[in-house]
Design a protein around this motif. Structure first.
Motif, short mmCIF file in Angstrom:
data_model
loop_
_atom_site.label_atom_id
_atom_site.label_comp_id
_atom_site.label_asym_id
_atom_site.label_seq_id
_atom_site.Cartn_x
_atom_site.Cartn_y
_atom_site.Cartn_z
N LEU A 1 0.85 -1.21 0.00
CA LEU A 1 0.00 0.00 0.00
C LEU A 1 0.88 1.26 0.00
O LEU A 1 0.65 2.18 -0.79
CB LEU A 1 -0.92 0.01 1.23
N ALA A 2 1.86 1.28 0.87
CA ALA A 2 2.71 2.47 0.99
C ALA A 2 3.47 2.76 -0.30
O ALA A 2 3.58 3.92 -0.72
CB ALA A 2 3.69 2.29 2.15
N ARG A 3 4.00 1.73 -0.95
CA ARG A 3 4.75 1.93 -2.20
C ARG A 3 3.89 2.51 -3.30
O ARG A 3 4.40 3.15 -4.21
CB ARG A 3 5.37 0.61 -2.67
N HIS A 4 2.60 2.31 -3.23
CA HIS A 4 1.68 2.85 -4.24
C HIS A 4 0.99 4.12 -3.77
O HIS A 4 0.04 4.58 -4.39
CB HIS A 4 0.66 1.78 -4.63
N GLY A 5 1.44 4.67 -2.66
CA GLY A 5 0.88 5.93 -2.17
C GLY A 5 -0.53 5.78 -1.64
O GLY A 5 -1.29 6.74 -1.60
N ALA A 6 -0.89 4.57 -1.23
CA ALA A 6 -2.23 4.31 -0.71
C ALA A 6 -2.23 4.37 0.81
O ALA A 6 -1.20 4.18 1.46
CB ALA A 6 -2.71 2.93 -1.18
N HIS A 7 -3.38 4.64 1.36
CA HIS A 7 -3.56 4.72 2.81
C HIS A 7 -4.48 3.59 3.24
O HIS A 7 -5.41 3.23 2.53
CB HIS A 7 -4.18 6.05 3.21
N GLN A 8 -4.23 3.05 4.42
CA GLN A 8 -5.05 1.95 4.91
C GLN A 8 -6.04 2.46 5.95
O GLN A 8 -5.69 3.19 6.86
CB GLN A 8 -4.17 0.87 5.53
N SER A 9 -7.29 2.07 5.77
CA SER A 9 -8.34 2.35 6.72
C SER A 9 -8.72 1.02 7.33
O SER A 9 -8.91 0.03 6.62
CB SER A 9 -9.54 2.96 5.98
N MET A 10 -8.82 0.96 8.64
CA MET A 10 -9.09 -0.32 9.30
C MET A 10 -9.99 -0.13 10.50
O MET A 10 -9.86 0.83 11.25
CB MET A 10 -7.76 -0.93 9.74
N SER A 11 -10.90 -1.06 10.66
CA SER A 11 -11.78 -1.06 11.82
C SER A 11 -11.01 -1.47 13.07
O SER A 11 -10.02 -2.19 12.99
CB SER A 11 -12.91 -2.08 11.63
N ARG A 12 -11.49 -1.02 14.20
CA ARG A 12 -10.92 -1.49 15.47
C ARG A 12 -11.39 -2.91 15.74
O ARG A 12 -12.44 -3.34 15.25
CB ARG A 12 -11.39 -0.59 16.61
N CYS A 13 -10.65 -3.65 16.50
CA CYS A 13 -11.07 -4.99 16.90
C CYS A 13 -12.43 -4.91 17.59
O CYS A 13 -12.66 -4.01 18.40
CB CYS A 13 -10.06 -5.61 17.86
N GLY A 14 -13.30 -5.82 17.24
CA GLY A 14 -14.63 -5.84 17.84
C GLY A 14 -15.64 -4.94 17.16
O GLY A 14 -16.82 -4.97 17.49
N ASN A 15 -15.21 -4.13 16.20
CA ASN A 15 -16.14 -3.25 15.49
C ASN A 15 -16.43 -3.87 14.13
O ASN A 15 -15.86 -3.50 13.12
CB ASN A 15 -15.53 -1.85 15.33
N CYS A 16 -17.33 -4.82 14.12
CA CYS A 16 -17.58 -5.58 12.90
C CYS A 16 -18.76 -5.04 12.10
O CYS A 16 -19.18 -5.66 11.14
CB CYS A 16 -17.83 -7.05 13.26
N TYR A 17 -19.31 -3.91 12.48
CA TYR A 17 -20.53 -3.43 11.83
C TYR A 17 -20.29 -2.42 10.72
O TYR A 17 -21.20 -2.05 10.02
CB TYR A 17 -21.47 -2.84 12.88
N ASP A 18 -19.06 -1.97 10.53
CA ASP A 18 -18.81 -0.93 9.53
C ASP A 18 -19.09 -1.41 8.11
O ASP A 18 -19.43 -0.64 7.25
CB ASP A 18 -17.40 -0.37 9.65
N SER A 19 -18.95 -2.72 7.85
CA SER A 19 -19.18 -3.24 6.50
C SER A 19 -20.50 -4.01 6.39
O SER A 19 -20.79 -4.58 5.34
CB SER A 19 -18.03 -4.19 6.11
N ALA A 20 -21.28 -4.00 7.44
CA ALA A 20 -22.49 -4.83 7.47
C ALA A 20 -23.46 -4.53 6.33
O ALA A 20 -24.11 -5.43 5.81
CB ALA A 20 -23.20 -4.66 8.82
N HIS A 21 -23.55 -3.29 5.89
CA HIS A 21 -24.48 -2.94 4.82
C HIS A 21 -23.94 -3.31 3.44
O HIS A 21 -24.71 -3.61 2.54
CB HIS A 21 -24.80 -1.44 4.87
N ALA A 22 -22.63 -3.28 3.29
CA ALA A 22 -22.03 -3.57 1.99
C ALA A 22 -21.91 -5.06 1.71
O ALA A 22 -22.00 -5.49 0.56
CB ALA A 22 -20.66 -2.92 1.90
N GLU A 23 -21.72 -5.87 2.74
CA GLU A 23 -21.50 -7.30 2.53
C GLU A 23 -22.62 -8.01 1.77
O GLU A 23 -22.34 -8.77 0.85
CB GLU A 23 -21.23 -8.00 3.87
N PRO A 24 -23.90 -7.79 2.10
CA PRO A 24 -24.95 -8.47 1.33
C PRO A 24 -24.94 -8.07 -0.15
O PRO A 24 -25.19 -8.89 -1.03
CB PRO A 24 -26.25 -8.03 2.00
N PHE A 25 -24.65 -6.81 -0.43
CA PHE A 25 -24.59 -6.36 -1.82
C PHE A 25 -23.52 -7.11 -2.58
O PHE A 25 -23.76 -7.66 -3.65
CB PHE A 25 -24.33 -4.85 -1.90
#
Length: 88
Positions: A42-66
């Motif tokens: 990621l760093a070599r390509h100038g990308a940034h990483q976004s990551m959920s905290r442990c135990g926070n499993c709901y951030d992707s809950a709406h996208a997963e079924p799609f």
């Protein structure tokens, strides 16, 4: 999911898509996404990483079924082309 699998998928996507610097890649906190190789790619390509905290499993809950439905419809009776190495 092994680290080399996700790193290779990311590498291929970056080579094919060639996103501009500043790309934000969101992932869960799994060890494959916190691995040195993945983060370095990621760093070599100038990308940034976004990551959920442990135990926070709901951030992707709406996208997963799609994505699940999209993949099922896309692959229904279809197939992927060969897995030849993408040039680096």
């Amino acid at each position: 999911m092994p680290e080399d699998l996700v790193s290779e998928a990311l590498r291929r996507a970056l080579v094919v898509r060639r996103p501009p610097a500043g790309l934000i890649g969101h992932s869960g906190p799994g060890s494959q996404y916190t691995a040195t190789r993945f983060k370095g790619l990621l760093a070599r390509h100038g990308a940034h990483q976004s990551m959920s905290r442990c135990g926070n499993c709901y951030d992707s809950a709406h996208a997963e079924p799609f994505w699940s439905r999209f993949k099922a419809e896309l692959l229904d009776g279809g197939s992927f082309p060969g897995l030849a190495k993408v040039p680096t």
